[in-house]
Design an enzyme around this catalytic site. Structure first.
Site, PDB file in Angstrom:
ATOM      1  N   ASP A  13       0.826  -1.216   0.000  1.00 47.30           N
ATOM      2  CA  ASP A  13       0.000   0.000   0.000  1.00 47.30           C
ATOM      3  C   ASP A  13       0.857   1.262   0.000  1.00 47.30           C
ATOM      4  OD1 ASP A  13      -2.424  -1.605   0.321  1.00 47.30           O
ATOM      5  OD2 ASP A  13      -1.751  -1.885   2.381  1.00 47.30           O
ATOM      6  N   HIS A  41      -3.771  -1.828  -6.627  1.00 45.90           N
ATOM      7  CA  HIS A  41      -3.149  -0.565  -6.998  1.00 45.90           C
ATOM      8  C   HIS A  41      -4.247   0.374  -7.488  1.00 45.90           C
ATOM      9  CE1 HIS A  41       0.660  -2.581  -6.732  1.00 45.90           C
ATOM     10  NE2 HIS A  41       0.400  -3.369  -7.750  1.00 45.90           N
TER      11      HIS A  41
END
Length: 424
Positions: A13, A41
């Protein structure tokens, strides 16, 4: 061909999608090496936000060919669903630029059911998986009973192997909330539609051997690596440099750049040790301002200060040649910013450059911090390094020095695609 590899340096992340999107505009190929639809993503391209999971982010670039490599696990329904969603958002022709290695493994709905059962069995020591079946799929691969993507096209073999998998899990758990014949039936249709996507990976690379630029998009991050991460609170694949080389059969001498993506603070999703986590107003503020929710699961991310011990360890394993520091703007309103610089173990040993292998030890150590002054001004949208506040520049340069002089070449200053400082 020159190869650029983009890797997460923390627990995932970090914001790998933006740099991958930017670099893919000049790339001929974009490849995923590991993981499955547990990855996530987000790319903001113009006014459109795209969420990627199993598909490589290079699909945003109309000239980029994309490969899901041999080290991945592929949930076929998610592959088609994600591809349809991208095309519906305007990425016309994306389906003609995506291919899957025939040596990748199939992640079944069966694996998701087993994932839930295995997590439940761990009680208070849950790994905190996404529940997508990734771990059981990789377990079957390692146990030599998995099903490869290329085997989907061999109907009799495929059905026999899936029924055998199912029977083995029934013997272990009892009757499951799962219908093996229903999944087999769905694959009769997938078998027809998958044909143009499945390739021999080596033949694929041979076809593109003259490609001037190849981009490898890492999934998850180093601290979730099966060998080098905070085991057992990790994913089930090799998420670092070595995993990329192995999964894609890369020639190491062709690697021109290894980019480590570092969030300006630290986050983690799921269970496991997190030395610099802030269970206080600072953690809450980072979570709120940074909008820290998982792309794949929507789970709230745990938040803490930047951990340079972790980053030095990550650098030692992945050998970054450049860094992309992301989400600097999230720190705009802090009076001071803390950075973890050392650990002290229960026996008094002080660590600065490595992580204990034991997750239990990571939960017992003490963290040493330094404090840096905040800049208390807006950096969102800034695109020139000299326009950053002085203390923001000092923060960036401090990170560079502490990580052995590896240059911070890109700095993320907001969610938009162009919110990026590119330093020469």
């Amino acid at each position: 061909m020159g190869v650029t590899i983009v890797l997460g340096s923390q627990w995932g992340d970090e914001g790998k999608g933006k740099i991958t999107d930017m670099l893919s505009q000049q790339a001929t190929l974009c490849c995923r090496a590991a993981g499955g639809h547990n990855a996530g993503h987000t790319i903001v391209h113009g006014s459109v936000t795209y969420d990627f999971h199993i598909l490589p982010s290079g699909l945003v670039s109309p000239a980029c060919v994309n490969l899901i490599g041999a080290g991945t696990v592929v949930h076929v329904p998610s592959f088609f669903k994600e591809l349809a969603a991208l095309e519906a958002k305007g990425l016309k022709g994306a389906g003609s630029r995506i291919f899957i290695s025939d040596r990748a493994h199939v992640c079944f709905d069966l694996h998701s059911v087993v994932d839930g059962l295995e997590e439940a069995g761990l009680g208070g020591r849950k790994v905190g998986t996404t529940g997508k079946g990734i771990g059981p799929c990789y377990s079957d691969k390692a146990s030599r009973r998995g099903v490869r993507v290329g085997e989907i096209l061999q109907e009799e073999l495929f059905e026999r192997k899936l029924r055998t998998l199912h029977a083995g899990y029934v013997a272990r758990f009892g009757e499951l909330n799962y219908d093996v014949e229903e999944e087999i039936s769905r694959f009769k249709e997938y078998r027809k539609t998958l044909v143009p996507y499945i390739v021999d990976q080596l033949a694929f690379f041979q076809k593109h051997k003259d490609a001037p630029s190849t981009l490898v998009e890492g999934a998850n991050a180093l601290m979730l690596d099966l060998d080098h991460g905070t085991y057992p609170f990790v994913t089930s694949s090799s998420t670092g440099l070595g995993g990329a080389v192995q999964a894609l059969s890369l020639n190491p001498t062709s690697i021109s750049s290894i980019i480590g993506v570092v969030k300006a603070y630290t986050t983690r999703v799921g269970s496991g040790p997190f030395p610099s986590e802030q269970l206080n107003e600072f953690g809450d503020k980072l979570q709120g301002v940074g909008k820290e929710f998982g792309v794949t699961t929507g789970r709230r991310r745990r938040c803490g200060w930047l951990d340079l011990v972790l980053c030095r360890y990550s650098q030692a394993v992945n050998h970054y040649t450049a860094l992309n520091l992301t989400k600097l703007d999230v720190l705009d309103d802090f009076d001071e910013i803390k950075v973890a610089v050392a650990y002290t173990l229960p026996d008094g040993t002080r660590l600065e450059n490595t992580m204990p292998a034991s997750s239990d030890m990571l939960e017992k150590l003490q963290v040493e911090y330094i404090s840096l002054p905040g800049w208390k001004s807006k950096t969102m949208g800034i695109r020139k390094y000299e326009d950053l506040p002085e203390n923001a520049r000092k923060y960036v340069e401090y990170i560079e020095r502490e990580l052995g002089g590896v240059p911070v070449k890109w700095i993320g200053t907001g969610p938009a695609r162009d919110d990026m400082i590119c330093r020469e």
